[in-house]
Design a protein around this motif. Structure first.
Motif, PDB file in Angstrom:
ATOM      1  N   ILE A  64       0.837  -1.207   0.000  1.00  0.00           N
ATOM      2  CA  ILE A  64       0.000   0.000   0.000  1.00  0.00           C
ATOM      3  C   ILE A  64       0.867   1.251   0.000  1.00  0.00           C
ATOM      4  CG2 ILE A  64      -1.797   1.283   1.228  1.00  0.00           C
ATOM      5  CD1 ILE A  64      -2.562  -1.393   2.584  1.00  0.00           C
ATOM      6  N   ASP A  65       1.803   1.312   0.967  1.00  0.00           N
ATOM      7  CA  ASP A  65       2.665   2.484   1.100  1.00  0.00           C
ATOM      8  C   ASP A  65       3.870   2.092   1.947  1.00  0.00           C
ATOM      9  OD1 ASP A  65       3.690   5.088   2.354  1.00  0.00           O
ATOM     10  OD2 ASP A  65       2.220   5.841   0.930  1.00  0.00           O
ATOM     11  N   LYS A  66       5.057   2.392   1.472  1.00  0.00           N
ATOM     12  CA  LYS A  66       6.297   1.990   2.147  1.00  0.00           C
ATOM     13  C   LYS A  66       6.470   2.661   3.510  1.00  0.00           C
ATOM     14  CE  LYS A  66       7.715  -0.553  -1.299  1.00  0.00           C
ATOM     15  NZ  LYS A  66       7.624  -2.031  -1.200  1.00  0.00           N
ATOM     16  N   ASN A  67       5.729   3.755   3.761  1.00  0.00           N
ATOM     17  CA  ASN A  67       5.877   4.475   5.033  1.00  0.00           C
ATOM     18  C   ASN A  67       5.051   3.882   6.165  1.00  0.00           C
ATOM     19  OD1 ASN A  67       7.636   6.569   4.075  1.00  0.00           O
ATOM     20  ND2 ASN A  67       5.877   7.425   2.981  1.00  0.00           N
ATOM     21  N   LEU A  68       4.207   2.912   5.862  1.00  0.00           N
ATOM     22  CA  LEU A  68       3.364   2.310   6.897  1.00  0.00           C
ATOM     23  C   LEU A  68       4.153   1.252   7.654  1.00  0.00           C
ATOM     24  CD1 LEU A  68      -0.021   1.940   4.951  1.00  0.00           C
ATOM     25  CD2 LEU A  68       0.898   3.905   6.179  1.00  0.00           C
ATOM     26  N   SER A  69       4.022   1.282   8.980  1.00  0.00           N
ATOM     27  CA  SER A  69       4.840   0.415   9.828  1.00  0.00           C
ATOM     28  C   SER A  69       4.032  -0.737  10.424  1.00  0.00           C
ATOM     29  CB  SER A  69       5.449   1.236  10.971  1.00  0.00           C
ATOM     30  OG  SER A  69       6.058   0.394  11.925  1.00  0.00           O
ATOM     31  N   GLU A  70       4.586  -1.935  10.344  1.00  0.00           N
ATOM     32  CA  GLU A  70       3.975  -3.117  10.967  1.00  0.00           C
ATOM     33  C   GLU A  70       3.969  -2.999  12.484  1.00  0.00           C
ATOM     34  OE1 GLU A  70       2.589  -5.783   9.722  1.00  0.00           O
ATOM     35  OE2 GLU A  70       3.251  -6.010   7.641  1.00  0.00           O
ATOM     36  N   ASN A  71       4.930  -2.275  13.032  1.00  0.00           N
ATOM     37  CA  ASN A  71       5.158  -2.270  14.481  1.00  0.00           C
ATOM     38  C   ASN A  71       4.371  -1.215  15.250  1.00  0.00           C
ATOM     39  OD1 ASN A  71       7.140  -4.301  14.071  1.00  0.00           O
ATOM     40  ND2 ASN A  71       8.599  -2.715  13.466  1.00  0.00           N
ATOM     41  N   LEU A  72       3.699  -0.311  14.541  1.00  0.00           N
ATOM     42  CA  LEU A  72       2.958   0.755  15.204  1.00  0.00           C
ATOM     43  C   LEU A  72       1.456   0.518  15.081  1.00  0.00           C
ATOM     44  CD1 LEU A  72       5.011   3.844  13.912  1.00  0.00           C
ATOM     45  CD2 LEU A  72       5.243   2.658  16.107  1.00  0.00           C
ATOM     46  N   LEU A  73       0.715   0.962  16.093  1.00  0.00           N
ATOM     47  CA  LEU A  73      -0.741   0.878  16.033  1.00  0.00           C
ATOM     48  C   LEU A  73      -1.232   1.951  15.067  1.00  0.00           C
ATOM     49  CD1 LEU A  73      -3.142   0.304  18.989  1.00  0.00           C
ATOM     50  CD2 LEU A  73      -3.660   2.076  17.319  1.00  0.00           C
ATOM     51  N   LYS A  74      -1.958   1.532  14.062  1.00  0.00           N
ATOM     52  CA  LYS A  74      -2.352   2.445  12.989  1.00  0.00           C
ATOM     53  C   LYS A  74      -3.837   2.787  13.087  1.00  0.00           C
ATOM     54  CE  LYS A  74      -0.529  -0.603  10.355  1.00  0.00           C
ATOM     55  NZ  LYS A  74       0.237  -1.203  11.461  1.00  0.00           N
TER      56      LYS A  74
END
Length: 323
Positions: free
Chosen positions: A112-122
């Protein structure tokens, strides 16, 4: 139209709606050319106010079509009230609802987007503008959603301050960027520079699928968008914002999303802040009860009827039969 027809014979035209200026003009051309027409109308989330105002404007257009497909029975009733024959309007559902039944459409977070993090609550927030959802339905009404937008933006800044390094807020616009923003967006950007730089606050445009984002985020936040109904296809926490004088005065005429059994209703700035704090602090313990799942499924069925993953197949068959 004649130019296209000189190269490839047009047997049938399918259109996404009938009540824009350009669609009205083009349908009149098709009617004069005796070309078959199917309208798969894409605007199925009908409010009481739209049901009251729009049919009067469509009443005397004398548009002809072979068949119209709609998302639900409320959607169909808008066109029946507009003077179109009920027998020529079929409730088929919304093609986009097939997404939820077919994982081949799904994208993972990094796609979707390289700036999205698996480790953070989104937290996914659906942006809205100061007159979004009001259109021309409220006559001379001068009040707007701007006070509500400012309050929500204030809370988002406070949440970013409190949970720095733990969360990402995805500020999502639709394809209609101008409609979904207000002048307060500049204040938000000015006051959030450090969060924008470290990717805690990310702005996403209409090129990113809301459905993919809903699936990959931990919570959804919004106002009067159909995205809130789409989110009910999941078991994720959903937070609905709605307060202020304008909201109190017209809330019975807009989408009835203020349903506490489907989502968390926030009726003030403080309630929104407390709800988001509780979400972030206790995310692992937040679960959806069976009665809430049932309420969500019922709400989805109301606006996305027959959403069994076969809407596109049914539409393809309808087109084939008419050809």
């Amino acid at each position: 139209n004649n130019l296209i027809n000189s190269f490839v014979k047009i047997d049938l035209v399918i259109m996404p709606k009938c009540n824009d200026d350009w669609t009205i003009d083009y349908i009149k051309v098709l009617n004069e050319s005796n070309i078959k027409l199917i309208i798969d109308d894409r605007e199925g989330t009908i409010t009481n106010q739209r049901l009251k105002i729009v049919p009067k404007k469509l009443k005397d257009l004398e548009l002809k079509f072979d068949l119209m497909t709609t998302h639900n029975s409320i959607h169909k009733s808008l066109f029946v009230r507009s003077g179109f024959l009920s027998s020529k309007i079929k409730v088929n559902g919304a093609t986009q609802s097939d997404y939820w039944s077919n994982s081949t459409y799904w994208k993972n977070l990094n796609e979707i987007d390289k700036n999205l993090s698996e480790n953070l609550l989104k937290i996914l927030f659906f942006s809205f503008g100061k007159r979004t959802y009001m259109n021309f339905y409220y006559g001379e009404e001068k009040r707007t959603w701007l006070p509500l937008i400012k309050d929500v933006n204030d809370v988002l800044i406070d949440i970013l301050d409190k949970f720095y390094g733990k969360i990402q807020i995805l500020y999502k616009f639709s394809g209609k960027l101008k409609r979904d923003t207000s002048e307060d967006i500049y204040r938000l950007i000015n006051n959030s520079q450090k969060y924008i730089k470290n990717k805690s606050l990310i702005f996403l445009d209409g090129s990113k699928s809301s459905f993919d984002l809903i699936r990959n985020c931990q919570a959804i936040l919004g106002f009067q968008t159909s995205g809130m109904i789409e989110a009910m296809n999941t078991n994720k926490p959903i937070y609905y914002v709605g307060w202020g004088d304008l909201y109190k005065d017209i809330k019975d005429t807009i989408l009835p999303l203020e349903d506490s059994n489907c989502l968390t209703v926030c009726q003030s700035k403080d309630q929104l802040y407390d709800s988001l704090c509780n979400l972030i602090n206790n995310y692992e313990n937040i679960t959806l009860q069976n009665d809430q799942k049932y309420s969500r499924a019922k709400f989805v069925e109301k606006y996305f009827t027959k959403s069994n993953g076969l809407v596109s197949d049914r539409l393809a068959n309808i087109i084939y039969e008419r050809i």
